[in-house]
Motif scaffolding. Sequence first.
Motif, PDB file in Angstrom:
ATOM      1  N   MET A 259       0.803  -1.230   0.000  1.00 35.87           N
ATOM      2  CA  MET A 259       0.000   0.000   0.000  1.00 35.87           C
ATOM      3  C   MET A 259       0.838   1.283   0.000  1.00 35.87           C
ATOM      4  O   MET A 259       0.283   2.365  -0.115  1.00 35.87           O
ATOM      5  CB  MET A 259      -0.957   0.010   1.186  1.00 35.87           C
ATOM      6  CG  MET A 259      -2.117  -0.950   1.049  1.00 35.87           C
ATOM      7  SD  MET A 259      -3.370  -0.557   2.272  1.00 35.87           S
ATOM      8  CE  MET A 259      -4.412  -2.012   2.176  1.00 35.87           C
ATOM      9  N   VAL A 260       2.167   1.145   0.186  1.00 35.66           N
ATOM     10  CA  VAL A 260       2.998   2.355   0.096  1.00 35.66           C
ATOM     11  C   VAL A 260       3.428   2.427  -1.364  1.00 35.66           C
ATOM     12  O   VAL A 260       4.539   2.072  -1.753  1.00 35.66           O
ATOM     13  CB  VAL A 260       4.190   2.310   1.058  1.00 35.66           C
ATOM     14  CG1 VAL A 260       4.846   3.694   1.133  1.00 35.66           C
ATOM     15  CG2 VAL A 260       3.753   1.859   2.436  1.00 35.66           C
ATOM     16  N   SER A 261       2.494   2.873  -2.174  1.00 36.86           N
ATOM     17  CA  SER A 261       2.558   2.639  -3.593  1.00 36.86           C
ATOM     18  C   SER A 261       1.764   3.757  -4.281  1.00 36.86           C
ATOM     19  O   SER A 261       0.965   4.432  -3.641  1.00 36.86           O
ATOM     20  CB  SER A 261       1.886   1.274  -3.805  1.00 36.86           C
ATOM     21  OG  SER A 261       1.906   0.912  -5.124  1.00 36.86           O
ATOM     22  N   ASP A 262       1.979   3.968  -5.569  1.00 41.69           N
ATOM     23  CA  ASP A 262       1.236   5.045  -6.236  1.00 41.69           C
ATOM     24  C   ASP A 262      -0.195   4.657  -6.560  1.00 41.69           C
ATOM     25  O   ASP A 262      -1.066   5.521  -6.671  1.00 41.69           O
ATOM     26  CB  ASP A 262       1.967   5.488  -7.502  1.00 41.69           C
ATOM     27  CG  ASP A 262       3.240   6.246  -7.151  1.00 41.69           C
ATOM     28  OD1 ASP A 262       3.261   6.876  -6.068  1.00 41.69           O
ATOM     29  OD2 ASP A 262       4.210   6.187  -7.915  1.00 41.69           O
ATOM     30  N   LYS A 263      -0.440   3.358  -6.724  1.00 35.32           N
ATOM     31  CA  LYS A 263      -1.805   2.911  -7.006  1.00 35.32           C
ATOM     32  C   LYS A 263      -2.055   1.588  -6.293  1.00 35.32           C
ATOM     33  O   LYS A 263      -1.188   0.710  -6.290  1.00 35.32           O
ATOM     34  CB  LYS A 263      -2.005   2.694  -8.512  1.00 35.32           C
ATOM     35  CG  LYS A 263      -2.002   3.967  -9.333  1.00 35.32           C
ATOM     36  CD  LYS A 263      -2.330   3.675 -10.784  1.00 35.32           C
ATOM     37  CE  LYS A 263      -2.414   4.978 -11.579  1.00 35.32           C
ATOM     38  NZ  LYS A 263      -2.857   4.749 -12.972  1.00 35.32           N
ATOM     39  N   ILE A 264      -3.247   1.460  -5.721  1.00 37.27           N
ATOM     40  CA  ILE A 264      -3.651   0.184  -5.103  1.00 37.27           C
ATOM     41  C   ILE A 264      -4.828  -0.354  -5.913  1.00 37.27           C
ATOM     42  O   ILE A 264      -5.801   0.369  -6.169  1.00 37.27           O
ATOM     43  CB  ILE A 264      -4.089   0.378  -3.634  1.00 37.27           C
ATOM     44  CG1 ILE A 264      -2.991   1.068  -2.816  1.00 37.27           C
ATOM     45  CG2 ILE A 264      -4.441  -0.968  -3.003  1.00 37.27           C
ATOM     46  CD1 ILE A 264      -3.429   1.423  -1.390  1.00 37.27           C
ATOM     47  N   TRP A 265      -4.735  -1.605  -6.283  1.00 41.63           N
ATOM     48  CA  TRP A 265      -5.811  -2.256  -7.046  1.00 41.63           C
ATOM     49  C   TRP A 265      -6.821  -2.832  -6.058  1.00 41.63           C
ATOM     50  O   TRP A 265      -6.463  -3.563  -5.126  1.00 41.63           O
ATOM     51  CB  TRP A 265      -5.216  -3.373  -7.903  1.00 41.63           C
ATOM     52  CG  TRP A 265      -6.222  -4.149  -8.691  1.00 41.63           C
ATOM     53  CD1 TRP A 265      -7.046  -3.657  -9.658  1.00 41.63           C
ATOM     54  CD2 TRP A 265      -6.499  -5.549  -8.591  1.00 41.63           C
ATOM     55  NE1 TRP A 265      -7.818  -4.673 -10.176  1.00 41.63           N
ATOM     56  CE2 TRP A 265      -7.511  -5.852  -9.536  1.00 41.63           C
ATOM     57  CE3 TRP A 265      -6.008  -6.590  -7.807  1.00 41.63           C
ATOM     58  CZ2 TRP A 265      -8.024  -7.130  -9.710  1.00 41.63           C
ATOM     59  CZ3 TRP A 265      -6.518  -7.861  -7.982  1.00 41.63           C
ATOM     60  CH2 TRP A 265      -7.514  -8.131  -8.922  1.00 41.63           C
ATOM     61  N   ILE A 266      -8.099  -2.473  -6.246  1.00 42.38           N
ATOM     62  CA  ILE A 266      -9.160  -2.928  -5.340  1.00 42.38           C
ATOM     63  C   ILE A 266     -10.083  -3.870  -6.121  1.00 42.38           C
ATOM     64  O   ILE A 266     -10.889  -3.407  -6.945  1.00 42.38           O
ATOM     65  CB  ILE A 266     -10.006  -1.727  -4.819  1.00 42.38           C
ATOM     66  CG1 ILE A 266      -9.119  -0.557  -4.374  1.00 42.38           C
ATOM     67  CG2 ILE A 266     -10.962  -2.191  -3.714  1.00 42.38           C
ATOM     68  CD1 ILE A 266      -8.263  -0.805  -3.180  1.00 42.38           C
ATOM     69  N   PRO A 267     -10.012  -5.177  -5.891  1.00 45.08           N
ATOM     70  CA  PRO A 267     -10.797  -6.099  -6.724  1.00 45.08           C
ATOM     71  C   PRO A 267     -12.306  -6.031  -6.486  1.00 45.08           C
ATOM     72  O   PRO A 267     -13.077  -6.343  -7.390  1.00 45.08           O
ATOM     73  CB  PRO A 267     -10.247  -7.482  -6.361  1.00 45.08           C
ATOM     74  CG  PRO A 267      -9.397  -7.312  -5.167  1.00 45.08           C
ATOM     75  CD  PRO A 267      -9.061  -5.873  -5.008  1.00 45.08           C
ATOM     76  N   PHE A 268     -12.730  -5.639  -5.271  1.00 43.59           N
ATOM     77  CA  PHE A 268     -14.175  -5.578  -4.971  1.00 43.59           C
ATOM     78  C   PHE A 268     -14.458  -4.230  -4.302  1.00 43.59           C
ATOM     79  O   PHE A 268     -14.557  -4.129  -3.075  1.00 43.59           O
ATOM     80  CB  PHE A 268     -14.582  -6.720  -4.026  1.00 43.59           C
ATOM     81  CG  PHE A 268     -14.173  -8.088  -4.513  1.00 43.59           C
ATOM     82  CD1 PHE A 268     -14.932  -8.750  -5.465  1.00 43.59           C
ATOM     83  CD2 PHE A 268     -13.037  -8.705  -4.016  1.00 43.59           C
ATOM     84  CE1 PHE A 268     -14.559 -10.005  -5.931  1.00 43.59           C
ATOM     85  CE2 PHE A 268     -12.649  -9.956  -4.466  1.00 43.59           C
ATOM     86  CZ  PHE A 268     -13.412 -10.606  -5.427  1.00 43.59           C
ATOM     87  N   ALA A 269     -14.580  -3.200  -5.128  1.00 42.42           N
ATOM     88  CA  ALA A 269     -14.620  -1.833  -4.585  1.00 42.42           C
ATOM     89  C   ALA A 269     -15.795  -1.625  -3.639  1.00 42.42           C
ATOM     90  O   ALA A 269     -15.632  -1.074  -2.542  1.00 42.42           O
ATOM     91  CB  ALA A 269     -14.682  -0.822  -5.724  1.00 42.42           C
ATOM     92  N   ASP A 270     -17.004  -2.058  -4.028  1.00 42.32           N
ATOM     93  CA  ASP A 270     -18.176  -1.811  -3.178  1.00 42.32           C
ATOM     94  C   ASP A 270     -18.079  -2.545  -1.849  1.00 42.32           C
ATOM     95  O   ASP A 270     -18.542  -2.045  -0.820  1.00 42.32           O
ATOM     96  CB  ASP A 270     -19.462  -2.230  -3.908  1.00 42.32           C
ATOM     97  CG  ASP A 270     -19.902  -1.170  -4.917  1.00 42.32           C
ATOM     98  OD1 ASP A 270     -19.429  -0.019  -4.799  1.00 42.32           O
ATOM     99  OD2 ASP A 270     -20.706  -1.501  -5.803  1.00 42.32           O
ATOM    100  N   ALA A 271     -17.524  -3.749  -1.862  1.00 45.14           N
ATOM    101  CA  ALA A 271     -17.428  -4.535  -0.626  1.00 45.14           C
ATOM    102  C   ALA A 271     -16.308  -4.034   0.284  1.00 45.14           C
ATOM    103  O   ALA A 271     -16.437  -4.066   1.504  1.00 45.14           O
ATOM    104  CB  ALA A 271     -17.192  -6.006  -0.968  1.00 45.14           C
ATOM    105  N   MET A 272     -15.229  -3.563  -0.307  1.00 44.89           N
ATOM    106  CA  MET A 272     -14.027  -3.319   0.504  1.00 44.89           C
ATOM    107  C   MET A 272     -13.853  -1.884   0.995  1.00 44.89           C
ATOM    108  O   MET A 272     -13.435  -1.655   2.130  1.00 44.89           O
ATOM    109  CB  MET A 272     -12.774  -3.718  -0.298  1.00 44.89           C
ATOM    110  CG  MET A 272     -12.648  -5.221  -0.501  1.00 44.89           C
ATOM    111  SD  MET A 272     -11.268  -5.630  -1.590  1.00 44.89           S
ATOM    112  CE  MET A 272      -9.876  -4.948  -0.673  1.00 44.89           C
TER     113      MET A 272
END
Length: 380
Positions: free
Chosen positions: A151-164
């Motif tokens: 997460m100390v990163s320029d972009k984080i991929w969120i596979p389930f945006a509504d749930a997470m």
Amino acid sequence: MQQLTFLGKNRVDWREVAEPTLQSEREAIVRPFVAARCDGDSLFLFHNYRKAMPLGVNLHYLDPKVLDAFGNPPLQPPFGVGHEAIGEVTEIGSAVKNVKQGDVVVVPWAISCGKCQPCYQQLPANCSRNGKKTLISAYGFGAGTGGFGGMVSDKIWIPFADAMLVKIPEGIDPVHCASLSDNISDAYRSVGPQLDKFPEAPVLIFGGNAKSIGLYAAALAVAKGSVQVDYVDDNLERLTIAARVGANPIELRKRQKVDTLSGALRKDGYPIAVDASGSVSKLAFAIQNLAPGGTATGVAFYVKKRNSLPLWEMYLKSATLHVGISHSRRDIPNVFPLIQSKKFQPEKITTMLTDWSDAPKAYLEQTTKLVVFRERLNQN
Ligand SMILES: [Zn+2]
Ligand SMILES: [Zn+2]
């Protein structure tokens, strides 16, 4: 893009990695601007765990299942580090409803779909449909937990945006509470529901390996109205912080036996006890000091093969012992009102606050709670 990357014991630095992109309509991309270091990261940052873990298993000292959680061989570098962050949503898939571009959100440490049986049972960190075959699917631990990046990163991929993703409400400064992703929520589950059940109950906490979780638990117990929060630790910095958040600090020196504390503790016992030390003997002592009907929660890692707990005493007192991973997605919303009311001030537990660009050096500091931050893209 740049990602803070674990390279081996005491070695962390920026590495260029491919940017994540949306693969389906339910996903999102988040740009983090505050990140905190989880207590559990010390496991690999400062120790030769890659040899020690398999050796410990071979010697029958460690539970062989310790290898299941982090991959076998465990925690193979290089991998993106960090799993506590707050950021801005920068992209969403067409089916995402709960968040929009520009929203400021907490990203939970574990991946959860929101629709499987464990998710319905409010056990999101045990999600069974998170797309990977790993026991736990999470950010910041490498391929052994699914390779979701750090997460100390320029972009984080969120596979389930509504749930997470959990939107930050008004009146909360993200710099204070990136640990909602894991450590603050973990602390909440150890005292929050218990104080709802036993309002104002005294709480006994052993601090230690889970450095910040024990302190967050102390602060949350005070915020939830406990009349007495006894916080035991051998570390003077943490004892001072415990006093600052309204707990009663009790020093247990490094080699002092835990049962010598008895005179300093409540004779009637505690309805609520927490072990954040990771020591089985302290957890056992906490259980012995429970009041009838009390609940003890272990928030640290207990990886030794043989554990001796006072089950007969638990039987006599109708005690409950809870150990288990943090289901932060469930508990993050429960903490917001305590922060908004200022009863819980998580910033009092931050011991190092530094610029995002200094993360490689800062991540190797021996400090209780490290937070790194940078400018937001949109200052709405
Ligand atoms: Zn963690
Ligand atoms: Zn699920």
